[in-house]
Design a protein around this motif. Structure first.
Motif, short mmCIF file in Angstrom:
data_model
loop_
_atom_site.label_atom_id
_atom_site.label_comp_id
_atom_site.label_asym_id
_atom_site.label_seq_id
_atom_site.Cartn_x
_atom_site.Cartn_y
_atom_site.Cartn_z
N THR A 770 18.98 -21.69 16.84
CA THR A 770 20.43 -21.89 16.70
C THR A 770 20.56 -22.65 15.65
O THR A 770 21.48 -22.66 14.85
CB THR A 770 21.02 -22.28 18.05
N TRP A 771 19.82 -23.83 15.47
CA TRP A 771 20.14 -25.10 14.65
C TRP A 771 19.93 -24.41 13.12
O TRP A 771 20.59 -25.16 12.20
CB TRP A 771 19.27 -26.12 14.74
N LYS A 773 20.16 -21.05 12.53
CA LYS A 773 21.18 -20.02 12.46
C LYS A 773 22.85 -20.38 12.15
O LYS A 773 23.56 -19.90 11.16
CB LYS A 773 21.00 -18.83 13.39
N GLU A 774 22.96 -21.27 13.07
CA GLU A 774 24.40 -21.58 13.09
C GLU A 774 24.58 -23.15 13.00
O GLU A 774 25.85 -23.35 12.45
CB GLU A 774 24.87 -21.27 14.40
N GLU A 784 24.75 -30.65 21.52
CA GLU A 784 23.91 -29.60 21.35
C GLU A 784 22.71 -30.05 20.65
O GLU A 784 22.99 -30.57 19.73
CB GLU A 784 24.65 -28.65 20.52
N GLY A 786 20.41 -27.39 19.97
CA GLY A 786 20.34 -25.96 18.96
C GLY A 786 18.95 -25.60 18.96
O GLY A 786 18.57 -24.66 18.19
#
Length: 787
Positions: A770-771, A773-774, A784, A786
């Motif tokens: 996630t960190w 990708k987003e 968060e 990520g």
């Protein structure tokens, strides 16, 4: 908390002290003093090592044994059971405690003489740091202490004080006492309110020490003390060092009449860009303070021989060794480049090559032992005799011999006894222990040697018993106990058991030819159960030269700046650590010419997946992988930690931890340009990845922290902004408040997790976390991670 294990070889028994905070051993008896628990538990325990039935003393803040006598001092704050606050001595075998000086103030810089018969210390009754006024005291034979000097006596210069920061020591014969004084501290003008006083720094173009360096050294400079010697025989004090003559050396453990003082002050300004100092050196008489010049503008800070008969130094400018006879007041040149290779033959920086060093002096300063690349040579300090190669076969066999000082208290080398050496084989990168007998025609006798790494062993003070370790990449360095001939060893620890259950790789030496036609070496780390028929992802991790560490045991841990080799090996990666040889002015191209053929040679072996190759480096290594990304698209992903990407802006930067300007790095040391930005502007541009960042096709992960004191943080920012502006995939990790590397354990673990998942995505095809990708928006940072 820590435990202390006391092992007795004669009966193979051991005792344990739990919850250990600190301990100190008697220098010549089997006694120990220790404290346990946290800092609120201030009791001191003193015990025989054989029985471990300790006696205790309350509220102890400081303690230490004498070097050669079983006596210790301790400072107690006292308690409600009529134990007085003050400084005590204690004789363990007699179980006798003696109050030396009673007081609830501050005791500092407490020191015994070697035999434990004299004890000197500083004391201030007032604990208020603004009004502390220290006096120097001495106790003879455990008697009540008497004052030697204080700030009111004429022995201390006007406007100077006895310094609480100056170390106290005795000469070995205990006839001289050394202590420190300093100028009286200035006090702020309290009549001016803080809000009415401007806060300003003024940098001046010709100040000898760069202001940023002054600022970094401010606390150290405020605590600087200058040495005074108290000659007890004639009750006379002589100031030996002063603000313009900082460096002081004494000889014969303080017994010699003549010492050495030196200063770099006249040359401090040029050291900003030279990266080294010059020195003016003088002899100084410890009995009357008289100074005599030895030499000016030396490219070295001379040292004193153990007995003080000679000053000696290596001059980088002409790669030669010199001595200076203190009695004759005469200089001797021992070597020339034509007669002796004293310098580093592998030097690849635009500066004078460094020396290989000296093993030390023989008894009574009769000979000095000097290293060349391989061997140990014996020189007459007056150059009256021809130098003798003691080790004989080092260059022939490509073994680098170095002397091991088994007796840590020795100041000279006894040539009548066999010397113990450690040797490094340049051919197989293995190590050995050797015994050398001086005056014979025999070569060094091998005691233990092989394809492993050895380190300096530890010898018992009064027995021919040695503790040592043997290690390889796959062998934990467990402690071994043996005799001085290494005939039979007993294992003391079993740390290797902790490896069971883990997939542990193997290290192999490889060679290839660089694009400059040089044969290079490197180390390949292969996973356990390696199958040459399979294709493996490859991580290239390097700094400068690593092949000499082929047999190093690498402890698995969340490193602060580099990949953990075992983490990647156990997850199916091969790791390649190549040597790099540099040409002045072209560090980036030198890296490319060294590393890329090495990678191609591995691909040609058939077991590397050429679409799954990553690179990782930090600091100088971070710069090099950033440069490679501008020259090749071979890498599927690169992590670059704390890199310089713009040498033009970095040249004028500051190393904030030391305050040093960075220009010397480019002109003379690691960055290897060999000139200023005005002398060689094209080399600065050509070697800066920033100016060819548009060629980068590789996803980049940057780690650069906002308090980096080595490489300016804005270098990482320039790197990130360039790639973001060019809309190339890039991520930057900043651990707020951290310096050149993340040091907090949580941050190191986080860095390893993110770097591993970055490579897992690009080299193993795992999903993007996630960190990546987003991202993690600033408002989500505290909530968060990520992963």
């Amino acid at each position: 908390m820590d435990r202390l294990i006391i092992y007795q070889p004669e009966n193979n028994q051991q005792k344990t002290i739990d919850s250990l905070r600190t301990y100190k051993r008697s220098g010549n008896a089997d006694w120990i003093a220790f404290q346990r628990g946290n800092k609120t538990d201030s009791a001191l325990y003193i015990s025989s090592l054989k029985e471990l039935h300790p006696v205790s003393f309350p509220a102890v803040t400081d303690f230490q044994f004498a070097e050669d006598k079983n006596v210790l001092y301790y400072v107690s704050k006292g308690d409600s059971n009529q134990v007085k606050a003050g400084l005590y001595t204690y004789l363990p075998e007699e179980q006798k405690s003696q109050l030396i000086y009673e007081g609830e103030g501050l005791f500092k810089q407490i020191a015994f003489d070697k035999n434990g018969d004299k004890l000197a210390f500083l004391y201030s009754q007032n604990k208020d740091s603004l009004s502390m006024n220290f006096s120097l005291y001495i106790s003879l034979n455990n008697a009540e202490a008497r004052i030697v000097t204080d700030n009111n006596l004429s022995s201390i210069p006007l406007e100077w004080v006895v310094s609480e920061h100056g170390a106290i020591s005795f000469s070995e014969d205990a006839e001289r006492l050394f202590f420190g004084i300093s100028p009286k501290s200035k006090q702020k003008d309290t009549t001016v309110l803080a809000e009415n006083r401007p806060d300003i720094e003024i940098w001046k173009w010709d100040e000898k020490i760069q202001y940023t360096q002054q600022k970094a050294d401010r606390e150290k400079d405020l605590k600087r003390a200058y040495t005074v010697v108290y000659n007890m025989k004639d009750d006379r004090m002589i100031q030996l060092s002063e603000p313009e003559m900082l460096h002081l050396q004494t000889a014969d453990k303080g017994n010699a009449t003549v010492g050495l003082v030196s200063t770099s002050a006249p040359y401090d300004l040029e050291s900003m860009w030279r990266g080294r100092n010059r020195f003016d050196a003088y002899t100084i008489n410890l009995e009357n303070g008289e100074k005599q010049l030895i030499k000016k503008a030396l490219l070295a800070n001379p040292q004193l021989s153990p007995k003080g008969k000679y000053a000696y130094w290596y001059c980088p400018g002409d790669s030669s060794w010199y001595t200076y006879s203190i009695v004759e007041k005469k200089e001797y040149r021992l070597t020339t480049p034509d007669t002796f290779g004293a310098w580093d033959e592998d030097n690849d920086m635009p500066d004078y090559p460094r020396q290989h060093g000296s093993a030390g002096w023989s008894a009574d300063d009769n000979y000095i032992l000097i290293y060349d690349h391989y061997d140990i040579w014996m020189f007459d300090p007056t150059a009256a005799k021809k130098a003798v190669n003691l080790t004989k076969n080092g260059r022939e066999k490509s073994i680098q011999y170095r002397y091991i000082q088994l007796d840590k208290e020795e100041t000279s080398i006894d040539l009548d006894k066999p010397l113990m050496l450690i040797g490094f084989s340049e051919q197989n990168k293995g190590y050995g222990y050797y015994k050398l007998s001086i005056g014979t025609s025999t070569e060094p006798k091998t005691l233990l040697a092989g394809d492993f790494m050895l380190r300096s062993p530890l010898k018992a003070k009064n027995a021919e018993t040695v503790v040592y370790t043997v290690e390889r990449f796959d062998q934990y360095p467990d402690l071994q106990l043996t005799d001085s001939d290494f005939k039979k060893s007993i294992g003391l620890t079993v740390g290797s058991k902790q490896q069971s259950g883990f997939l542990w790789g193997k290290a192999e030496l490889v060679t290839w030819t660089s694009l400059d036609g040089i044969t290079l070496e490197g180390v390949v780390y292969k996973p356990a159960n390696f199958d040459p028929g399979k294709k493996y992802p490859l991580i290239v991790n390097f700094y400068e030269r690593n092949s000499e560490t082929l047999h190093n045991y690498r402890m698995p841990e969340p490193h602060r700046s580099t990949i953990d080799y075992h983490l990647y090996n156990s997850n199916g990666y091969i790791i390649f650590n190549p040597d790099v040889i540099y040409k002045d002015g072209y560090p980036g191209e030198s890296c490319y010419n060294s590393v890329m053929p090495g990678i191609i040679s591995l691909i040609e072996k058939g077991y590397i997946d050429e679409k799954a190759i990553g690179a990782q480096g930090h600091s100088w290594g971070g710069y090099q992988v950033a440069y490679l990304a501008t020259r090749t698209n071979l890498f599927a992903a690169i992590e670059s930690g704390a890199p310089v990407v713009n040498m033009l802006s970095a040249y004028g930067g500051i190393r904030w931890e030391t305050g040093l300007n960075r220009s010397f790095q480019y002109e003379h040391t690691q960055s290897r340009i060999g000139g200023t930005i005005w002398d060689k502007p094209l080399q600065y541009i050509e070697n800066s990845p920033l100016f060819t960042m548009d060629k980068v096709q590789t996803p980049i992960l940057i780690m650069h922290n906002d308090q980096d004191g080595h490489v300016p943080w804005y270098q990482g920012i320039e790197y990130f902004i360039a790639l973001k502006r060019l809309q190339k995939p890039v991520w930057m990790l900043n651990y707020p408040g951290e310096r050149h590397w993340p040091m907090r354990l949580a941050n190191r673990i986080d860095f390893q997790k993110r770097m591993f998942r970055f490579f897992e995505h690009y080299l193993h095809g795992k999903p993007m976390p996630t960190w990546m990708k987003e991202g993690i928006p600033a408002v989500e940072k505290d909530f968060e991670l990520g992963y």
